[in-house]
Structures are given as structure tokens and as C-alpha cells.
Enzyme design. Structure first.
Site, PDB file in Angstrom:
ATOM      1  N   GLY A   1       0.810  -1.206  -0.100  1.00  0.00           N
ATOM      2  CA  GLY A   1       0.056   0.013   0.003  1.00  0.00           C
ATOM      3  C   GLY A   1       0.917   1.225  -0.046  1.00  0.00           C
ATOM      4  O   GLY A   1       2.004   1.192  -0.204  1.00  0.00           O
TER       5      GLY A   1
ATOM      6  N   HIS B   1       4.494   2.225  -7.901  1.00  0.00           N
ATOM      7  CA  HIS B   1       3.534   1.254  -7.849  1.00  0.00           C
ATOM      8  C   HIS B   1       2.762   1.277  -9.370  1.00  0.00           C
ATOM      9  O   HIS B   1       2.137   0.044  -9.768  1.00  0.00           O
ATOM     10  CB  HIS B   1       2.668   1.091  -6.712  1.00  0.00           C
ATOM     11  CG  HIS B   1       3.307   0.852  -5.517  1.00  0.00           C
ATOM     12  ND1 HIS B   1       3.400   1.860  -4.358  1.00  0.00           N
ATOM     13  CD2 HIS B   1       3.776  -0.327  -4.885  1.00  0.00           C
ATOM     14  CE1 HIS B   1       4.179   1.389  -3.344  1.00  0.00           C
ATOM     15  NE2 HIS B   1       4.360   0.116  -3.609  1.00  0.00           N
TER      16      HIS B   1
END
Ligand code: PAF
Length: 288
Positions: free
Chosen positions: A32, A38
């Protein structure tokens, strides 16, 4: 986009996607606090696969007791909207209890590659990484899993685990994404205070220095490492180098005389965050 919190639910979503015609399923494992690094993995997965799963799980077993497991950023809402806007099919966001129920006793480990650099500084770290990534592979059953080159050693360890345990998937490693000043994107960059942030681009600058020295013909790894260490000490006085290493790209063994391609890797501990970075330097055959 669907969000699954349990192993049964994510398995059902992936099975439904396959029944619906998804030939290739891609998995992007994350903890996360998603950033452009990402999203570049997610975009690569979306470009190649029919159905993309992102796992968001701050994995307790890869943090040592003195590390930042509790304070690790968990901006769940932002992460989910980022996934949605990048075409993710399903997010798997389990609790620690779902992944490690009472009595959990298994562990996956890879020897050799884990006994240097990050493995030396963060004892037990790669055992935690391998165990959770093996579980994620078993749970999601992806055809391809995507990792960032910033964690060069992690990617090498996972490739070895997959090869040695005959796991039926491909590992894709995508280039490091950097801020405009060269700092490699990382969820932990958010911890840096203003002075640390100002000094942090020196990690990349010192990798560029190593690359230039090697390209100009320096073949003695110790001398390259010394130059990198002194640049770090001069330009990032708030940081302390945990290691600066020049290693073989495949087996991660320390290189003394640079005769072929190498990876220059380093870790610098600032008071607020420990940062890592690396660069592969290809030495053309004619210059070896
Ligand atoms: O690179 C990371 O974020 C983590 O180590 C990973 C691969 C998601 C395992 O927890």
C-alpha cells in the site's frame, strides 16, 4: 473494481475472471501507500494481462521489532481510488489474522542470495517476504507477478524462490521510477523531513558517479565504493551508509575486480527513513 478481504473471496473473483475469459492474470504485490512506482507496475500488468489483482498488505513478518510496521502509512482510500483509476480488476486487502491465523507455523526461505546487503542489515526480512509472497502466489494464482527494480535483491530472491519451488508463473521486474531530482520513489520517502529530503538525491548521484567511474575504466570495486562513500558523506551528512556494494547481477556475490556487468547497490539510514537504491552497470565486452 472489487475489493476482497478474505482468501475465499479473492480466489472466487479470480476464478470468475478466468471463467469470463481472462487468459492472463497479473498480480502486483504491494504494502500500500501507492505511488507512481507502484502505478508503473500496475500499468505494466494492465498492458499485458486480462485481469489485474493488486494485493495491499503491510506484512508484519518482514519487519524487525525495531522497524516501522506500526507507523507504516496505510492510506487505504487513496490506494483504492488509485487502483480503480489504473484499471485494476480486484484488490486483495486481507487482515494480518487472515494471512497468519493462530497457529500459523510455515516459512519459506531462500539461502545464499539473502545473506548479503538487505539480508545482512534486516535479519529475518527476506524470510517474511518469501513467506508472504509464496502465500500470495498460492492464493491468487497469477500467471505473471510484477516487482520493482528498486528492490533489486528482493526481485532476485523471489525469482530464485519461484525457480527452485517450480511455481508456475513469470516474474516481471519493472524499472525504478524516480522523482525529478533522481530520488527513487518509495512509500518511506514521506517520512523524510525537509533537510533529509534535500540531501536524499545523493543516493542516485552516487550511483551515477559509480557508473561514470566504471565506464571510464575503473575496475577496482573497492575504489569505486570508496568514492561513493565519500560523496555520500559529503552531500548527505544526515545519513549513514548501511552498505555500499558492487555485486554480480545474478548471484549477488561481492565483486572485487569489475570484469563484466555489475549492480551497484546501497542503503542509507537517515534519522527518519532508511532508503535503498541500486543501478545496474553494463560493461561492454570490448571494455572488460
Ligand atoms: O516490496 C514490497 O512492497 C513487499 O516486500 C512485498 C513484495 C509486497 C511483500 O510484502
Amino acid at each position: 473494481m472489487k475489493v476482497a478481504k478474505t482468501i475465499d473471496d479473492i480466489r472466487r473473483l479470480v476464478a470468475d475472471a478466468r471463467v469470463g475469459g481472462a487468459g492472463l492474470v497479473g498480480l502486483v504485490p504491494t504494502m500500500g501507500a501507492l505511488h507512481e512506482g507502484h502505478f508503473s507496475l500496475i500499468d505494466a500488468a494492465a498492458g499485458e494481462c486480462d485481469f489485474v489483482v493488486v494485493s495491499i498488505f503491510v506484512n508484519p513478518t518482514q519487519f524487525a521489532p525495531n522497524e516501522d510496521y506500526r507507523s507504516y502509512p496505510r492510506p487505504v482510500k487513496n490506494d483504492l481510488s488509485g487502483c480503480e483509476s489504473h484499471g485494476v480488476g480486484a484488490v486483495f486487502a486481507p487482515s494480518a489474522g487472515e494471512m497468519y491465523p493462530d497457529g500459523f507455523a510455515a516459512a519459506v526461505s531462500v539461502s545464499g542470495l539473502t545473506e548479503t546487503m538487505e539480508g545482512n542489515c534486516r535479519l529475518g526480512h527476506f524470510g517474511g517476504v518469501c513467506t508472504v509472497v509464496a502465500k500470495l502466489f498460492n492464493i491468487v494464482g497469477p500467471d505473471v507477478a510484477y516487482f520493482g527494480a528498486k528492490d533489486y535483491q528482493q526481485a532476485a530472491v523471489i525469482r530464485k524462490m519461484v525457480a527452485d519451488l517450480d511455481m508456475p508463473l513469470r516474474i516481471a521486474v519493472c524499472p525504478t521510477v524516480r522523482e525529478a531530482d533522481g530520488l527513487a520513489m518509495s512509500s518511506r520517502n514521506a517520512y523524510l523531513d525537509d533537510d533529509e529530503r534535500t540531501q536524499s538525491p545523493v543516493l542516485y548521484e552516487s550511483l551515477q558517479l559509480a557508473e561514470r567511474l566504471i565506464r571510464e575504466g575503473e575496475r577496482n570495486a573497492a575504489s569505486v565504493i570508496e568514492s561513493v562513500r565519500s560523496l555520500l558523506a559529503d552531500n548527505a551528512p544526515l545519513g549513514k551508509a548501511d552498505y555500499v556494494a558492487i555485486v554480480d547481477p545474478d548471484n549477488l556475490a561481492a565483486v572485487e575486480e569489475i570484469k563484466g556487468d555489475v549492480v551497484v547497490a546501497l542503503a542509507v539510514k537517515f534519522p527518519s527513513a532508511r532508503l535503498i537504491d541500486n543501478m545496474r552497470v553494463d560493461v561492454p565486452k570490448a571494455n572488460r
